[in-house]
Design an enzyme around this catalytic site. Structure first.
Site, mmCIF file in Angstrom:
data_model
loop_
_atom_site.group_PDB
_atom_site.id
_atom_site.type_symbol
_atom_site.label_atom_id
_atom_site.label_comp_id
_atom_site.label_asym_id
_atom_site.label_seq_id
_atom_site.Cartn_x
_atom_site.Cartn_y
_atom_site.Cartn_z
ATOM 1 N N HIS A 275 -12.887 2.769 0.032
ATOM 2 C CA HIS A 275 -12.837 1.783 1.121
ATOM 3 C C HIS A 275 -13.574 0.496 0.743
ATOM 4 O O HIS A 275 -14.032 -0.242 1.615
ATOM 5 C CB HIS A 275 -13.459 2.340 2.414
ATOM 6 C CG HIS A 275 -12.766 3.547 2.950
ATOM 7 N ND1 HIS A 275 -13.457 4.635 3.436
ATOM 8 C CD2 HIS A 275 -11.454 3.844 3.081
ATOM 9 C CE1 HIS A 275 -12.583 5.553 3.847
ATOM 10 N NE2 HIS A 275 -11.369 5.093 3.643
ATOM 11 N N ARG B 88 -10.724 16.126 6.234
ATOM 12 C CA ARG B 88 -11.573 16.411 5.080
ATOM 13 C C ARG B 88 -12.923 16.945 5.538
ATOM 14 O O ARG B 88 -13.458 16.521 6.549
ATOM 15 C CB ARG B 88 -11.788 15.145 4.240
ATOM 16 C CG ARG B 88 -10.517 14.580 3.650
ATOM 17 C CD ARG B 88 -10.813 13.326 2.844
ATOM 18 N NE ARG B 88 -9.592 12.595 2.558
ATOM 19 C CZ ARG B 88 -9.503 11.275 2.525
ATOM 20 N NH1 ARG B 88 -10.567 10.538 2.760
ATOM 21 N NH2 ARG B 88 -8.355 10.687 2.266
ATOM 22 N N ASN C 244 0.871 -1.175 0.000
ATOM 23 C CA ASN C 244 0.000 0.000 0.000
ATOM 24 C C ASN C 244 0.908 1.224 0.000
ATOM 25 O O ASN C 244 1.433 1.625 1.038
ATOM 26 C CB ASN C 244 -0.909 -0.009 1.228
ATOM 27 C CG ASN C 244 -1.881 1.165 1.252
ATOM 28 O OD1 ASN C 244 -1.820 2.051 0.405
ATOM 29 N ND2 ASN C 244 -2.752 1.201 2.237
ATOM 30 N N GLU D 203 -8.138 -5.208 5.056
ATOM 31 C CA GLU D 203 -8.051 -4.904 3.637
ATOM 32 C C GLU D 203 -6.891 -5.628 2.973
ATOM 33 O O GLU D 203 -6.978 -6.034 1.809
ATOM 34 C CB GLU D 203 -7.921 -3.392 3.446
ATOM 35 C CG GLU D 203 -9.148 -2.624 3.913
ATOM 36 C CD GLU D 203 -8.919 -1.127 4.010
ATOM 37 O OE1 GLU D 203 -9.269 -0.423 3.051
ATOM 38 O OE2 GLU D 203 -8.376 -0.666 5.032
ATOM 39 N N ARG E 246 -2.667 -2.012 -3.423
ATOM 40 C CA ARG E 246 -3.901 -1.258 -3.200
ATOM 41 C C ARG E 246 -3.873 -0.020 -4.091
ATOM 42 O O ARG E 246 -2.906 0.744 -4.088
ATOM 43 C CB ARG E 246 -4.014 -0.823 -1.749
ATOM 44 C CG ARG E 246 -5.280 -0.010 -1.486
ATOM 45 C CD ARG E 246 -5.177 0.850 -0.256
ATOM 46 N NE ARG E 246 -6.382 1.627 -0.035
ATOM 47 C CZ ARG E 246 -6.429 2.772 0.637
ATOM 48 N NH1 ARG E 246 -5.330 3.267 1.151
ATOM 49 N NH2 ARG E 246 -7.559 3.417 0.797
#
Length: 398
Positions: free
Chosen positions: A180, A241, A7, A385, A91
């Site tokens: 996600h 965010r 990742n 993940e 990823r």
């Protein structure tokens, strides 16, 4: 088969090495501060002592070489040679409409990922750096890309389209894509196993709540709506965010503050959310501590965060005409006892009965936090993940 999962961020690189014979993690680690002379490699081999190295790592090719050296090190390593690594899984945040599922890395796939840079400017370029670096270090090893957006490609048009001129979709594919996806996919399947019911029969709301956050409505095992939009900026209030806001705010603030497009983009992605409202941190742990001390800004930040999360859960229950299971996952979702409590005690109209003693238990295992009388099962399911990426990589290279 041993699979290395990568990742890559712009200045970091996370990794895990899996033995797919039993899906065990042989080692995992993180390279931080790539591009600096004091980069840090933290290597954690299973059943061995953690190893840390500080050195100059100026780009991702060197970072992966350091990772491979650590994996094969006589003292700290877990394999004798890099030849034992038979595939690499990456990823990638944004797959657009092209990648409806994971894919083997080919020149065509890399070209499409580059074309999608505009849709995930903070993430896709970093993923491409990781892919290139892996190719240079392991040129004969097959690579696979697994996309955060793929799981959400089952959304119906009424959920993914924006109410703007259709030419913007036809020419530029402006629509909701979500993110996600690997996490929402994994925890929804694990939730179905936990409650002992077929996934195809369930209406599940999955809440992936970390520094970034998103909520997904999963009906019959398929994503039918999700809170993140064309980019990961839309939806929930997050660490840095803004989440949902009136789009007219953007030109208004640009005119008032004489901001450029890049400056306003940075403001909304890196300087908003919990950080902006609290004035102290984007970390929910620090926000909660501030709230408990009576700090007004921390209290407001927490209340805004919780309120928006609760609204999305309620809206997705309405979208699916009911809900059987609600899942909390990721850093905040798995660890914030007080956030889960505040959210669930305001969702009693759904028939939810929180068991506060179960909610207070800290464990790395999937668990139920509602009473036996609750009409909706609320679960905490630790996400994984990396395992999803490893499984997809294994399936494709087989």
């Amino acid at each position: 088969m041993k699979i290395l999962v990568i990742n890559a961020g712009s200045s970091s690189l996370k990794y895990q090495l899996y033995d797919m014979s039993d899906e065990s993690v042989l080692a995992k680690g993180l390279v931080e501060r790539i591009g600096m002379d004091s980069s840090i490699l933290t290597h954690k081999p299973t059943n061995k002592e953690e190893y840390t190295e500080v050195s100059e790592i100026l780009e991702h090719t060197t970072a992966i070489r350091k990772v491979l050296n650590a994996l094969t090190d006589a003292e700290h390593g877990v394999i004798s040679s890099t030849s034992e690594i038979e595939a690499v899984g990456h990823r990638v945040v944004h797959g657009g409409e092209i990648f409806k599922q994971s894919a083997v890395v080919t020149p065509e796939a890399k070209s499409e990922i580059r074309r999608l840079f505009d849709l995930a400017p903070l993430h896709n370029p970093a993923s491409m750096m990781g892919i290139k670096a892996a190719e240079l270090n392991m040129p004969d090893v097959p690579q696979v890309v697994v996309f955060d957006t793929s799981f959400h490609q089952t959304m119906p048009e009424k959920a993914y389209m924006y109410a703007i001129p259709r030419v913007l979709y036809n020419k530029y594919k402006v629509r909701r894509y979500g993110a996600h996806g690997t996490s929402h996919d994994y925890v929804s399947k694990e939730a179905a196993k936990f409650v002992g019911r077929p996934l195809e029969e369930l209406k599940i709301i999955t809440c992936h709540i970390g520094n970034g956050g998103s909520v997904t409505a999963v009906q019959g095992g398929l994503s039918v709506d999700t809170s993140m939009g064309m980019t990961p900026l839309e939806g929930l209030m997050m660490g840095t965010r803004s989440g949902d806001l009136d789009p007219a705010i953007v030109p208004y603030v640009m005119n008032k503050q004489e901001l450029t497009v890049n400056e306003v983009n940075s403001m909304l992605n890196k300087h908003s959310g919990l950080l902006a409202i609290s004035g102290i941190s984007s970390d929910m742990r620090e926000i909660t501590e501030g709230m408990e001390k009576g700090e007004a800004n921390s209290t407001l930040a927490f209340e805004m965060y919780e309120y928006r999360l609760r609204k999305y859960i309620g809206s997705y229950a309405a979208a699916m005409n009911g809900v059987d299971v609600i899942v909390f996952t990721a850093g905040v979702g798995e660890n914030s006892v007080v956030l889960r409590k505040r959210v669930l005690e305001q969702l009693t109209f759904l028939g939810i009965e929180l068991d506060e003693s179960l909610n207070a238990i800290r464990s790395g295992e999937p668990r139920r936090i509602t009473t036996a009388n609750s009409k909706v099962d609320v679960l905490i399911v630790p996400t994984n993940e990396e395992l999803v990426i490893a499984r997809d990589t294994y399936r494709l290279v087989q």
